[in-house]
Design an enzyme around this catalytic site. Sequence first.
Site, PDB file in Angstrom:
ATOM      1  N   GLU A 168      -4.317   2.761  -5.484  1.00 24.32           N
ATOM      2  CA  GLU A 168      -5.211   4.089  -5.072  1.00 24.32           C
ATOM      3  C   GLU A 168      -4.494   5.182  -5.797  1.00 24.32           C
ATOM      4  O   GLU A 168      -3.503   5.680  -5.119  1.00 24.32           O
ATOM      5  CB  GLU A 168      -4.897   3.985  -3.502  1.00 24.32           C
ATOM      6  CG  GLU A 168      -5.261   2.536  -2.619  1.00 24.32           C
ATOM      7  CD  GLU A 168      -6.792   2.418  -2.587  1.00 24.32           C
ATOM      8  OE1 GLU A 168      -7.605   3.039  -3.187  1.00 24.32           O
ATOM      9  OE2 GLU A 168      -7.187   1.232  -2.534  1.00 24.32           O
ATOM     10  N   CYS A 180      -5.652  13.061  -1.795  1.00 27.72           N
ATOM     11  CA  CYS A 180      -5.996  12.603  -3.183  1.00 27.72           C
ATOM     12  C   CYS A 180      -7.449  12.656  -3.223  1.00 27.72           C
ATOM     13  O   CYS A 180      -8.170  12.727  -4.128  1.00 27.72           O
ATOM     14  CB  CYS A 180      -5.714  10.936  -3.083  1.00 27.72           C
ATOM     15  SG  CYS A 180      -6.019   9.909  -1.745  1.00 27.72           S
TER      16      CYS A 180
END
Length: 481
Positions: free
Chosen positions: A216, A250
């Site tokens: 990720e 993110c």
Amino acid sequence: MPDTPLDEIRQRFDAQHQGSRAQPEVPLAVRRERLLRLDTLLREHAPVLAAAVQADFGVRSPRLTEVADFFLLRAQMAHTLKHLARWCRPRKVRTPLYLQPARAWLQRQPLGVVGIIAPWNYPVQLALAPAMGALAAGNRVLLKPSELTPHTSAKLADLVAQFFAPDEFCVVQGGAEVAAQVASLPLDHLVFTGSTAVGRRVALAAAANLTPTTLELGGKSPAIVDADCDLRQAALKLAHGKLLNAGQTCIAPDYLFVPHGSEAAFADAYRAAVARLFPYFEGNPDYASIITPRHLARLRELVQEARDMGADVQELAPVPGAPAPPAQSIGDGVARQMAPTLVFGATARMRLMQEEIFGPVLPVLGYGHVDEVVAHINAHPRPLSLYWFGRSDAVRDDVLARTVSGGVTVNDTLLHIAHERLPFGGVGDSGWGAYHGEAGFLRFCHEKPVLAQSRWSAGALLYPPYGARFDRVMGLLRRLM
């Protein structure tokens, strides 16, 4: 707490590995009981975990941690417990005519030991969300939280040790050396959340043991404002998505496209939105500080370079009459509360447009036709997220059809991560693999294919020696296929 010794990390892994091999099939009751223990940990100890996060950031409101860490974890836990029994059941598979009357199914089994290397920006959620999926799938978990949030990491280690045996779920602590040790273990799966550059190194280390990975990562997630959208509403949602956790997210919008000629109107709308959300910055408990002085210095360097190269940098000011900052800061946290900043005229030569920003700085680019936007996005690594604002379904569908990203939210930001039936993950440079909900459960399973032959099988008709009978049977099968 001190770093976990490397030999102890190996011992903990060996205990989990041996436990997983001694119990390759984990009963539903055991999985559910482990999840309930994790649920109790979260319910009973959320305040102390939020206080640890606050101590690590300097300024990070427990309310922000509630919505960004605990709320998502609670939603995922409720969804997982509700559907776990169905997820665990074998899946029947239709058998083709030429293999009937055999039966076939997919048996979902745990992988074994799942390693997790978690980041610092949402240090509870991004540590425990993949752990929850791994436990639901019947795995053992070895978690390495971030060294940049030492209070949270120590508290996680203490609490996990209270609720779980080390061979079920354990936490190891330390910096880059410990992370490298975890990545080099012969794990059955490894989840890493962090930067693309570090993700490449993690993938290389895991490859030595053929350890499958879920990465990720991040990247530059674009947002697009169509000409027909409500600029004030879009600005509010963009400000919230960009400034949540001071941009240290993110999936935060990294840069924005607006139609040529609307730059000034957007700037006004964004200022109004920021004033509504954060009337002041320094000393505001709702506005997180940048995690370390080093991270703050990097952000200031990006902005200064853009200014030196001719960009129009607009640092937003507090609302007149807003409260004065407190006389004493929480550690050095107040000094690291960076004012939201808009940047117009950014170019490809600037680091601001080359690196993931990870802070409260928003470059705004003008465009004439949506084709320019699509061409720009497709000329760069595939982003983790994409955001589109507008009223036209046709334009929206055109943009989504011609771009590839890890996930999308339309007419808002961030929210696709909160939908438990949507997998969360990246693509290309923004990562691979996805978790959340059933997608996460399956990520941490091996779906073992099983075919059970019937006593009435006609398979022997295809055995040698080959001859006329074989030819007749094959001819019949060809006509039926």
